[in-house]
Design an enzyme around this catalytic site. Structure first.
Site, short mmCIF file in Angstrom:
data_model
loop_
_atom_site.label_atom_id
_atom_site.label_comp_id
_atom_site.label_asym_id
_atom_site.label_seq_id
_atom_site.Cartn_x
_atom_site.Cartn_y
_atom_site.Cartn_z
N PHE A 185 0.92 -1.04 -0.14
CA PHE A 185 0.02 0.13 0.01
C PHE A 185 0.99 1.23 -0.12
O PHE A 185 1.92 1.10 0.81
CB PHE A 185 -0.93 0.03 1.15
CG PHE A 185 -2.02 -1.16 1.18
CD1 PHE A 185 -3.09 -0.76 0.71
CD2 PHE A 185 -1.63 -2.42 1.54
CE1 PHE A 185 -4.14 -1.83 0.77
CE2 PHE A 185 -2.60 -3.31 1.43
CZ PHE A 185 -3.85 -3.10 1.11
N GLU A 186 0.52 2.11 -0.79
CA GLU A 186 1.60 3.27 -1.05
C GLU A 186 1.77 4.12 0.26
O GLU A 186 2.93 4.82 0.03
CB GLU A 186 1.06 4.17 -2.31
CG GLU A 186 -0.14 4.90 -1.84
CD GLU A 186 -0.89 5.79 -2.97
OE1 GLU A 186 -1.33 4.89 -3.87
OE2 GLU A 186 -0.91 6.89 -2.93
#
Lengths: 253, 324
Positions: free
Chosen positions: A50-51
Site C-alpha cells: 500500500f502506497e
C-alpha cells in the site's frame, strides 16, 4: 454453478492476472479483494503493498483506506510513502492497479477532469498515487466498467501514462524502459496490448459476452484477434473464499 | 542542465534555501522548552491569513482533525493548501477558507468523489495545480533536504506534469529526461501523533505516511497528540523519535484528535459520523449546516468530543481499534 455478480467477476478476473512471489501495489476496493483472492488461490506468496507504507499485511480484515491500520496488520514493514514509491522507482514493484474515468487505446488514464482544467465540467479526485504507479511499476492492471464514455479515442486529461501515443513513447518521455500497461479488466472482457502497436487488444471475453458487444461498448477500434478466448466463470471455491473469508460483510461485493 | 519543458501551473509557494537557513537559525528554538499549549493558542499564534498549510496523514487516518476544526473556528482564510486530502481539506474548502490547492488526490476513497471539491473547482473558487502523491511527498523531501528541487521519474509525459509547476530537465550525467520537483516549504504543518513529550519529540505507531518529510518541510509545526509522555520515555527509545523537538513549535494534547478518522491501534474510525458528513456534503447547504453544528458550534475539541457522544462513544471506538 453458483450465481455471481459483476463485482465478483471483476475480482476473480483481476486475481488471475497476478503471479506468485511478486509485489503488487493495491488500493482500496476491487484490487484489494483481487489480491486477497490471488493469495488464497494460485499466488500464496503475493505481497500486497500500500502506497502509504504497508507491505505484506495479512489482509485478515479488509482495509477501508490506503493508509489505514489494516494495510499494515501483521505486515513485513510499516513504512512511508517515499520508501514505497522509491522501491517502485528501483524496480521492485511488479504490478500496480489503476482505475479512472476514462481510458484510451494506449492505456492512458484520466482521473482528473472532464472539460477545461481551470473551470472543469467535472472535477475528479486527481492522480493520487496513480501517476506514480503508472510511471514506476513494471505492469499496470486497469479495472474499469466497460462503456463508450469510458473507453475513448483520446482521454480528456492524461493523468497517468499508459503507452502515451504509441511504441517507444514512454521511453522517449523518460519513463522506465520495459514498463507500462499490461491488462484491462472489465465486466465485458479482459484486454491486453499489442506488442508492436501498443494498442489495446481483446484477449478474452467474459462468459456470455460477444466480441461485437465489446466493440460496440468501446469508443475506439479494438484489436480483435481471430481466436478470442472466453474467461472461466468464477469457481465455487473462488466465490466461497470471497463471500465467507475475504469479504464476509459484503463491504465491496 | 537545460530545461526541456515547464508545467503551466503556478508555483504557490516560493522560498529560497539560504533565506530558510537564516530563518531557521533565528526563529526555531533549539533549547528544550515546553511547547504545550491549547489548540486555540497554537493556531492563533502560528497561522496567518493566506499562509501555506499542509496536513498529514489524511482525513480518515491519523489526521489532526481537531486542529483543522480549530482553523475553521478561527476562520483563517485565503489559505494555500497541499493535499492529499479527505475530510480535513474538505472541511477547509467547505468552510470557504482555501484559495489555492496543490492537489494530488482529494476524494472520499471508497465513498467516491468529493462534491465539496467539485463545487469549489467547477465554480473556479479554488485554483488547483496538479501533482501525484509521491511528487508531493518528494517536494517535502526536497525541502527537508534543504534543496530547491529534487529530480524524479514520476509525472513524465502526462497532463499531470503539464498542469503542475514542475519542470522537465536533462540529467547532467546521463542525459535522460527527469522531472524537477520544486521543494515545498510549508508556512505551517499540522501532524497528529500517538505520543510526544512536552518539548515535541514525537512517536508514531504504524506507517509514517509522509510525516517525516512534511515535518521537516514545515517552518512552523504544530503537533497534536493522543498522549503527552514524560521526557524520560522518549529518552528510553530515542530511535523511535520520528519528529525531533527542534522542528516542533507547539504541542497540543488532543485525545481523539483524529476523529472521526482512525488512529491506528488506538481507536477505529467513527463510520457513523463519517457517513453523516458524506451525506451532508452532497450539497452546499448541508455541508454548511455540518460546519455550523459540528465545528463552529463546538467551543473546542473537548466540546466536539462531548457532542460526538463523550467518553462512552470514545470507549466504543477504542474497543474497535485494530489490535497488533
Amino acid at each position: 454453478m453458483t450465481e455471481y455478480n459483476k463485482s465478483e467477476l471483476l475480482i476473480c478476473t483481476a486475481a488471475r492476472q497476478m503471479a506468485d512471489n511478486t509485489i503488487c501495489f493495491i488500493g482500496t476496493g476491487i484490487p484489494m479483494l483481487a489480491a486477497a483472492l490471488a493469495k488464497r488461490t494460485h499466488a500464496p506468496n503475493l505481497v500486497a503493498a500500500f502506497e502509504f507504507g504497508g507491505v505484506g499485511p495479512d489482509l485478515e480484515k479488509l482495509p477501508l483506506a490506503v493508509g489505514g491500520s489494516r494495510t499494515f496488520h501483521r505486515a513485513e514493514i510499516a513504512s512511508s510513502i517515499c520508501d514505497l514509491m522509491e522501491a517502485a522507482a528501483r524496480g521492485y514493484v511488479e504490478y500496480g492497479f489503476l482505475g479512472g474515468a476514462q481510458i484510451d487505446p494506449y492505456g492512458n488514464l484520466n482521473a482528473t477532469v472532464i472539460g477545461d482544467h481551470d473551470r472543469p465540467k467535472v472535477r475528479f479526485p486527481g492522480s493520487g498515487g496513480a501517476n506514480d504507479i503508472g510511471s514506476l511499476c513494471w505492469k499496470t492492471i486497469a479495472i474499469m466498467r466497460h462503456g463508450k464514455k469510458r473507453f475513448v479515442p483520446k482521454v480528456g486529461f492524461l493523468t497517468t501514462a499508459g503507452y502515451l501515443d504509441g511504441p517507444g513513447a514512454r521511453e522517449q518521455a523518460g519513463l522506465p524502459s520495459g514498463s507500462g500497461p499490461y491488462r484491462v479488466v472489465t465486466d465485458l472482457a479482459l484486454m491486453g496490448y499489442d506488442d508492436e502497436t501498443k494498442r489495446m487488444k481483446l484477449l478474452a471475453l467474459q462468459p456470455g459476452v460477444t466480441a461485437e458487444q465489446v466493440q460496440a461498448e468501446t469508443g475506439f477500434e479494438l484489436m480483435i484477434p481471430d481466436d478470442v478466448a472466453v474467461n472461466d466463470e468464477p469457481t465455487d471455491e473462488e466465490l466461497r473464499l470471497l463471500r465467507e473469508e475475504i469479504d464476509p460483510d459484503h463491504l465491496y461485493t | 542542465m537545460s530545461n526541456l519543458a515547464s508545467g503551466r501551473g503556478a508555483l504557490f509557494q516560493k522560498e529560497k534555501v539560504d533565506d530558510l537557513r537564516h530563518w531557521v537559525r533565528e526563529n526555531k528554538p533549539k533549547g528544550l522548552m515546553s511547547k504545550v499549549m491549547s489548540e486555540q493558542e497554537a493556531i492563533a499564534k502560528f497561522m496567518t491569513e493566506g499562509c501555506y498549510l499542509g496536513v498529514e496523514l489524511y482525513g480518515s487516518v491519523r489526521c489532526p482533525m481537531s486542529l483543522v476544526r480549530e482553523v475553521v473556528r478561527q476562520g483563517i482564510g485565503n489559505l494555500r493548501l497541499a493535499g492529499q486530502g479527505v475530510l480535513e481539506n474538505d472541511l477547509l474548502i467547505a468552510a470557504g477558507l482555501v484559495k489555492k490547492l496543490d492537489i494530488t488526490y482529494h476524494g472520499y476513497e471508497v465513498f467516491g468523489i468529493s462534491p465539496v471539491l467539485r463545487r469549489a473547482c467547477e465554480s473556479g473558487e479554488v485554483e488547483t495545480v496538479e501533482w501525484s502523491n509521491a511528487a508531493l511527498a518528494w517536494r517535502f523531501k526536497a525541502a527537508a533536504m534543504g534543496l530547491p528541487f529534487l529530480p524524479v521519474r514520476s509525472m513524465l509525459g502526462t497532463d499531470t506534469f503539464t498542469y503542475s509547476a514542475a519542470k522537465e530537465i536533462e540529467c547532467p550525467f546521463t542525459g535522460q529526461k527527469l522531472v524537477a520537483l520544486p521543494a515545498l516549504t510549508l508556512d505551517v504543518g499540522l501532524i497528529h501523533v500517538h505520543r510526544c513529550d512536552e518539548y515535541g519529540n514525537a512517536q508514531i505507531d504504524g506507517i509514517s505516511g509522509f510525516a517525516s518529510e512534511m515535518a521537516r518541510a514545515s517552518k512552523r509545526l504544530i503537533i497534536s497528540t493522543e498522549e503527552i509522555v514524560p521526557h524520560e520515555e522518549i529518552q528510553k527509545y530515542p530511535e523511535r523519535t520520528i519528529i525531533p523537538y527542534y522542528i516542533v513549535d507547539a504541542v497540543v494534547h488532543a485525545p481523539g484528535g483524529a476523529l472521526p478518522g482512525e488512529m491506528p491501534y488506538v481507536y477505529w474510525r467513527d463510520e457513523k459520523h463519517m457517513n453523516l458528513y458524506f451525506e451532508q456534503a452532497k450539497n452546499a447547504e448541508g455541508v454548511e449546516q455540518y460546519v455550523e453544528k459540528w465545528v463552529r458550534g463546538t467551543k473546542d475539541h473537548e466540546d466536539f468530543m462531548k457532542k460526538l457522544g463523550g467518553a462512552e462513544r470514545f470507549e466504543q471506538l477504542k474497543a474497535q481499534a485494530t489490535r497488533r
